[in-house]
Design an enzyme around this catalytic site. Structure first.
Site, short mmCIF file in Angstrom:
data_model
loop_
_atom_site.label_atom_id
_atom_site.label_comp_id
_atom_site.label_asym_id
_atom_site.label_seq_id
_atom_site.Cartn_x
_atom_site.Cartn_y
_atom_site.Cartn_z
N ARG A 167 63.84 8.13 64.95
CA ARG A 167 62.79 7.25 65.48
C ARG A 167 63.15 6.68 66.87
O ARG A 167 62.73 5.58 67.22
CB ARG A 167 62.52 6.09 64.51
N SER A 244 54.28 3.14 58.71
CA SER A 244 55.43 2.39 58.16
C SER A 244 55.80 1.28 59.13
O SER A 244 55.99 1.53 60.31
CB SER A 244 56.64 3.31 57.97
N GLU A 345 59.16 -0.84 63.09
CA GLU A 345 58.97 0.46 63.76
C GLU A 345 57.92 0.37 64.88
O GLU A 345 58.12 0.97 65.94
CB GLU A 345 58.55 1.50 62.71
C1 LIG Z 1 48.52 5.78 59.00
C2 LIG Z 1 49.70 6.02 59.88
C3 LIG Z 1 50.69 6.92 59.51
C4 LIG Z 1 51.81 7.18 60.35
N1 LIG Z 1 52.76 8.06 59.92
C5 LIG Z 1 53.85 8.31 60.72
C6 LIG Z 1 54.87 9.23 60.30
O1 LIG Z 1 54.77 9.85 59.24
N2 LIG Z 1 55.92 9.43 61.11
C7 LIG Z 1 56.06 8.78 62.31
O2 LIG Z 1 57.04 9.02 63.01
N3 LIG Z 1 55.10 7.91 62.74
C8 LIG Z 1 54.01 7.65 61.98
N4 LIG Z 1 53.06 6.76 62.39
C9 LIG Z 1 53.22 6.06 63.67
C10 LIG Z 1 52.47 6.70 64.84
O3 LIG Z 1 51.41 7.50 64.39
C11 LIG Z 1 53.36 7.56 65.73
O4 LIG Z 1 54.42 6.80 66.23
C12 LIG Z 1 52.58 8.15 66.93
O5 LIG Z 1 53.33 9.16 67.53
C13 LIG Z 1 52.21 7.13 67.99
O6 LIG Z 1 51.46 7.80 68.99
P1 LIG Z 1 50.30 7.08 69.76
O7 LIG Z 1 49.74 8.05 70.72
O8 LIG Z 1 49.34 6.46 68.81
O9 LIG Z 1 51.13 5.98 70.56
P2 LIG Z 1 50.75 4.44 70.79
O10 LIG Z 1 50.71 3.75 69.48
O11 LIG Z 1 49.58 4.33 71.66
O12 LIG Z 1 52.05 3.97 71.60
C14 LIG Z 1 53.31 3.91 70.97
C15 LIG Z 1 54.39 3.84 72.05
O13 LIG Z 1 54.41 5.07 72.77
C16 LIG Z 1 54.16 4.82 74.16
N5 LIG Z 1 53.34 5.92 74.66
C17 LIG Z 1 52.23 6.46 74.10
N6 LIG Z 1 51.77 7.46 74.87
C18 LIG Z 1 52.60 7.55 75.93
C19 LIG Z 1 52.65 8.37 77.08
N7 LIG Z 1 51.75 9.32 77.34
N8 LIG Z 1 53.66 8.17 77.99
C20 LIG Z 1 54.59 7.21 77.77
N9 LIG Z 1 54.60 6.41 76.70
C21 LIG Z 1 53.61 6.57 75.79
C22 LIG Z 1 53.46 3.48 74.22
O14 LIG Z 1 53.65 2.86 75.48
C23 LIG Z 1 54.14 2.75 73.08
O15 LIG Z 1 55.37 2.25 73.53
C24 LIG Z 1 51.92 6.50 61.58
C25 LIG Z 1 50.92 5.59 61.95
C26 LIG Z 1 49.81 5.35 61.12
C27 LIG Z 1 48.77 4.39 61.55
#
Ligand SMILES: Cc1cc2nc3c(=O)[nH]c(=O)nc-3n(C[C@H](O)[C@H](O)[C@H](O)COP(=O)(O)OP(=O)(O)OC[C@H]3O[C@@H](n4cnc5c(N)ncnc54)[C@H](O)[C@@H]3O)c2cc1C
Length: 351
Positions: A167, A244, A345
């Protein structure tokens, strides 16, 4: 590039809490990104990069600077037709992660099938080295293309430079805030066998005599995730979350022994899962459930999912402060009961 003002952020996140961005721009073209960064720099505004908003808790006061929502699309592939050969997928940071997984599976390419159903954007996946069911993106990422805000130029970071661990990557630790991810290159294997490392998946296919296909594994993962509230299903309140909320703690031998002794004195046994044991990880869900928080626990508008002890949910009209209050309560109780401080997380924005 259009800069908007006072844009509510809650609807752009899966937890749906928090205030507005003072300035906001959605960027669909790579060329717009340096220009937007310059807008913030010229006005001395703090910059936040938003992907799919699935790993965020936005403060009720919102974000005082510029939020850049990265919406760069496009998936390219580079391959030979021979079976078993690597296929390079170049994927825009704004592509929906699960759409990419679906496309990889349709093209019979192995390596990300166990990551089906994770919400968010492709650009978000390297940040916390997204993982589930025995796979993590570090296994398949070849390189990350990004705007380096420190050097003010576009760079391509090969996998070893990304510092992937559980992570974790340079993007959320040592170089936090330095890079805007534009594109991620994944190396997948055409005709490769699906990964079936996790007990949940092995159980799912226990009756099946032949190896499941990538498409069957994808469907199984999505179904298991749905049963745990870990798939975004419209109308299901249990998935109004950030996934999580706590990481599985990684313990030393001595810490683990101490924990096991505490458990024994309470007549309990720490559950053992091969996937966790290998990295000295302890189930955060077990710690939460054995510190007085059952699934479905609620305090006002914040609560714990009915399907997963690790998912804090917005039960309807929660504020960020309600979610943070519940997080504090859980951390405090787990520390009292087990001597372990759970690490959240999600990313806290504007706190
Ligand atoms: C229902 C649910 C289930 C999930 N299951 C998992 C799982 O099984 N495993 C897991 O690892 N995670 C899980 N997650 C967490 C999440 O989905 C992941 O961490 C996902 O990759 C976040 O991506 P995002 O585009 O939504 O990022 P955001 O939530 O928009 O941002 C998260 C972070 O990434 C940065 N970021 C996003 N895009 C960029 C970019 N283009 N350049 C630089 N920085 C960036 C943001 O600044 C922030 O710091 C889950 C979430 C939910 C709601």
């Amino acid at each position: 590039m259009t800069i908007q003002e006072n844009v509510p952020l809650a609807p752009l996140t899966t937890l749906q809490v928090g205030g507005s961005a003072r300035y906001f721009a959605e960027l669909r073209r790579e060329d717009d990104v340096p220009e937007a960064a310059q807008f913030a720099r010229a006005r001395d505004l703090p910059l936040f990069v938003l992907g799919g908003g699935s790993n965020l808790v936005v403060a009720d006061s919102g974000w005082p600077g510029l939020v850049l929502r990265i919406a760069i699309g496009g998936i390219t592939t580079q391959s030979t037709d021979a079976p078993g050969k690597a296929v390079l997928f170049g994927v825009g940071a704004g592509v929906n992660w699960d759409d990419f997984v679906a496309q990889a599976v349709v093209q019979n390419c192995a390596g990300v099938e166990c990551l089906s159903g994770i919400p968010g954007s492709v650009g978000g996946t390297p940040v916390q080295n997204v993982g589930a069911y025995g796979q993590e993106v570090a296994d398949t990422i070849e390189s990350v293309r990004a705007l380096d805000l420190k050097e003010d130029r576009i760079v391509v970071l090969p996998k070893p430079a990304c510092g992937f661990r559980y992570r974790t990557s340079i993007f959320n630790t040592t170089e936090r805030g330095r890079y805007i991810i534009l594109r991620v290159n994944y190396r997948l294997k055409r005709g490769g066998a699906p990964s079936l490392k996790y007990a949940d998946l092995q159980k799912y296919f226990a009756e099946k005599k032949t190896l499941p296909s990538l498409a069957e594994v994808r469907e199984a993962v999505r179904e298991i995730r749905r049963s745990k509230g870990m798939l975004i299903v419209p109308g299901d309140d249990d998935c109004r979350s950030a996934g999580s909320f706590f990481k599985n703690p990684v313990l030393s031998e001595a810490q683990f022994k101490h924990l096991a002794e505490r458990a024994e004195s309470k007549g309990l046994e720490i559950p053992s899962y091969p996937a966790l044991d290998a990295q000295h990880k302890v189930s955060a869900a077990w710690l939460v459930e054995h510190s007085g928080f059952l699934k479905g626990y609620a305090v006002g508008a914040a609560g714990i999912s009915h399907k997963h002890a690790l998912a804090l949910i917005n039960r309807g009209e929660a504020k960020a402060s309600d979610i943070v209050g519940l997080k504090d309560e859980i951390q405090h109780s787990v520390q009292e009961a087990w001597g372990i401080l759970l690490e959240p997380e999600p990313v806290f924005v504007g706190f």
